[in-house]
Design an enzyme around this catalytic site. Structure first.
Site, PDB file in Angstrom:
ATOM      1  CD  GLU A  96      -2.527  -8.387 -57.474  1.00 36.70           C
ATOM      2  OE1 GLU A  96      -2.005  -9.519 -57.546  1.00 36.70           O
ATOM      3  OE2 GLU A  96      -2.544  -7.713 -56.432  1.00 36.70           O
ATOM      4  CG  HIS A 151      -5.428  -9.627 -53.404  1.00 38.24           C
ATOM      5  ND1 HIS A 151      -4.535 -10.640 -53.132  1.00 38.24           N
ATOM      6  CD2 HIS A 151      -4.674  -8.595 -53.863  1.00 38.24           C
ATOM      7  CE1 HIS A 151      -3.313 -10.244 -53.438  1.00 38.24           C
ATOM      8  NE2 HIS A 151      -3.371  -8.999 -53.877  1.00 38.24           N
ATOM      9  CG  HIS A 197      -0.501  -6.581 -50.662  1.00 39.46           C
ATOM     10  ND1 HIS A 197      -0.361  -5.401 -51.337  1.00 39.46           N
ATOM     11  CD2 HIS A 197      -0.977  -7.482 -51.573  1.00 39.46           C
ATOM     12  CE1 HIS A 197      -0.726  -5.560 -52.613  1.00 39.46           C
ATOM     13  NE2 HIS A 197      -1.121  -6.806 -52.778  1.00 39.46           N
TER      14      HIS A 197
HETATM   15 MN    MN Z   1      -1.738  -7.818 -54.588  1.00 42.05          MN
END
Ligand code: MN
Length: 240
Positions: free
Chosen positions: A76, A95, A97
């Site tokens: 990513e 970034h 989660h």
């Molecule tokens: Mn991700």
């Protein structure tokens, strides 16, 4: 010339802070733009954020191509370069989660700042859905096309959610990005709790504006710096 060694030391510290504060687990990553060459950025190889050291950091072109390094990059990595391409003001991208925000990405209930520390998030936290433009995918941003589409959803905002996946936060510095990532999750957890109790009174646009002005005027050791010093100490202490 910028002090790249100090910048990369901060990037390592930021990775450990994000792991220690529960924003990243085995997954997630933070980048910083190269101040001497805005067409490049620094990001670790594919490794859990808690484990990142200086030697793990690679340099990339904004299209996600590694500069003279064939170690395995994050799939990513396209998130980072495409956002920096779209927004010259962005110096750092987180970034993750982080779990608190996930319910807001899948319900259509927007995240709105309700705590003064979360005013940094601004008035709009948009949600990007990979399915809208790309149909069924594994939800990960694995190309420049997906990254550019996500950048359009982010627009001028500080953070955006990714439906069924996570969130991405941007900053004008590593410290601003880390601070915003931590308080995005704090706000999400508090908002979910408050919505169980009753009708939530959110920060007004005027309050958000005043909070952001105060942060922008912070002197050394105030604001983002003060939070950074605290989180860095906690992350270091956890390794003793
Ligand atoms: Mn991700």
């Amino acid at each position: 010339m910028a002090d790249i060694d100090a910048l990369l030391a901060d990037l390592v510290t930021a990775s450990r802070i994000l792991a220690h504060e529960g924003i990243c687990d085995a997954f997630g990553h933070i980048s910083v733009r190269n101040p001497d060459d805005p067409s490049r950025f620094f990001l670790a190889r594919a490794i859990a954020p808690e484990l990142v050291t200086r030697d793990d950091i690679l340099q990339f072109e904004l299209d996600g191509t590694a500069v003279d390094d064939d170690r395995k990059p994050f799939l990513e990595r396209f998130i980072h370069g495409t956002l920096m391409q779209a927004r010259p003001d962005i110096q750092s991208v987180v970034h993750s989660h982080s779990r608190g925000v996930i319910p807001f990405g899948v319900t259509g209930t927007p995240i709105r700042p309700l705590l003064h520390s979360c005013g940094v998030l601004g008035t709009d936290v948009p949600v990007w859905d990979a399915n809208d433009a790309f149909g069924d995918t594994n939800l990960l941003i694995s190309s420049n096309e997906m990254g550019a589409d996500f950048a359009r959803t982010l627009g001028g905002a500080r953070a955006a959610l990714m439906r069924g996946h996570g969130s991405t936060v941007v900053g004008r510095s590593i410290r601003e990005a880390v601070y915003s990532a931590v308080y995005l999750d704090v706000n999400a957890q508090l908002q979910a709790a408050a919505m169980q109790i009753g009708t939530v009174k959110y920060l007004t646009d005027g309050e958000i504006s005043l909070i952001q002005s105060r942060l922008a005027d912070a002197k050394p050791d105030e604001g983002y710096d003060r939070a950074w010093q605290y989180w860095a100490r906690r992350a270091d202490a956890s390794r003793a």
